[in-house]
Scaffold this motif. Structure first.
Motif, short mmCIF file in Angstrom:
data_model
loop_
_atom_site.label_atom_id
_atom_site.label_comp_id
_atom_site.label_asym_id
_atom_site.label_seq_id
_atom_site.Cartn_x
_atom_site.Cartn_y
_atom_site.Cartn_z
N LEU A 46 0.39 -1.14 -0.17
CA LEU A 46 -0.30 -0.12 0.31
C LEU A 46 1.02 1.61 0.51
O LEU A 46 0.60 2.13 -0.61
N CYS A 47 1.57 1.69 0.71
CA CYS A 47 2.53 2.20 1.09
C CYS A 47 3.29 2.81 -0.61
O CYS A 47 3.98 3.93 -0.68
N ASP A 48 3.31 1.77 -1.36
CA ASP A 48 4.26 2.08 -2.84
C ASP A 48 2.90 3.01 -3.86
O ASP A 48 3.06 3.30 -4.74
N LEU A 49 1.79 2.80 -2.93
CA LEU A 49 0.39 3.23 -4.00
C LEU A 49 0.86 4.77 -4.71
O LEU A 49 1.16 5.40 -3.25
N TRP B 65 -15.36 -2.47 3.03
CA TRP B 65 -14.47 -1.46 2.26
C TRP B 65 -13.81 -0.56 3.69
O TRP B 65 -14.75 -0.54 4.68
N ALA B 66 -12.66 0.24 3.10
CA ALA B 66 -11.38 0.31 3.77
C ALA B 66 -11.06 1.33 2.80
O ALA B 66 -10.98 1.40 1.56
N ILE B 67 -10.16 2.65 3.03
CA ILE B 67 -9.49 3.43 1.87
C ILE B 67 -8.21 3.39 2.69
O ILE B 67 -7.71 3.73 3.94
N TRP B 68 -7.38 3.47 1.90
CA TRP B 68 -6.31 3.70 1.28
C TRP B 68 -5.76 5.02 1.49
O TRP B 68 -5.86 6.05 0.58
N ASP B 69 -5.29 5.89 2.26
CA ASP B 69 -4.80 7.36 2.56
C ASP B 69 -3.43 7.63 2.49
O ASP B 69 -2.23 7.53 2.89
N CYS B 70 -2.96 7.88 0.96
CA CYS B 70 -1.61 8.06 0.28
C CYS B 70 -0.91 9.24 0.78
O CYS B 70 0.09 9.05 0.96
N PHE B 71 -1.80 10.59 1.42
CA PHE B 71 -0.60 11.41 1.60
C PHE B 71 -0.18 11.23 3.29
O PHE B 71 0.33 11.56 3.63
#
Length: 124
Positions: free
Chosen positions: A71-74, A94-100
């Motif tokens: 995930l940290c590479d998105l 469902w959940a969300i990846w917050d890339c920031f």
């Protein structure tokens, strides 16, 4: 991105749409109720329709298996398909990846382990 929490046991999709589209829970729910006959179970297609409606761009047409990706590479926020684990039971979630902020935003307020099975990136 701020975490939006689900309000019932089965509305993680509403909260996920609200987070990805940067709208309120009420706006996400209103869109889903107005656009789909059944909103009890929220599919990725319904979330993607909402994301597009609110001006975001999905980077695909369905969730893909996470495989070896980290995930940290998105480069973008992402819709995460997975399961909550409670003892021997698993529940679709469902959940969300917050890339920031490099974190998973889980709309379920009770800390249960979450296993990510798939993802779909969404561009701002």
């Amino acid at each position: 991105m701020k975490t939006v929490y689900q309000r019932t046991e089965s509305d993680c999709g509403v909260a996920a749409l609200a987070m990805l589209a940067d709208v309120s829970y009420e706006q996400a729910l209103e869109f889903l109720r107005g656009s789909f006959r059944h909103t009890r179970i929220i599919s990725s297609g319904k979330i993607l329709a909402g994301v597009t409606h609110f001006g975001r761009t999905p980077l695909g047409d369905r969730c893909i298996r996470i495989g070896e990706r980290q995930l940290c590479d998105l480069d973008h926020n992402a819709l995460l398909r997975g399961v909550l684990i409670e003892g021997q039971r698993k529940f679709g979630h469902w959940a969300i990846w917050d890339c920031f902020d490099q974190t998973i935003r889980d709309p379920y307020a009770y800390m249960l382990p979450f296993e990510t099975l798939g993802l779909l990136e969404v561009s701002w």
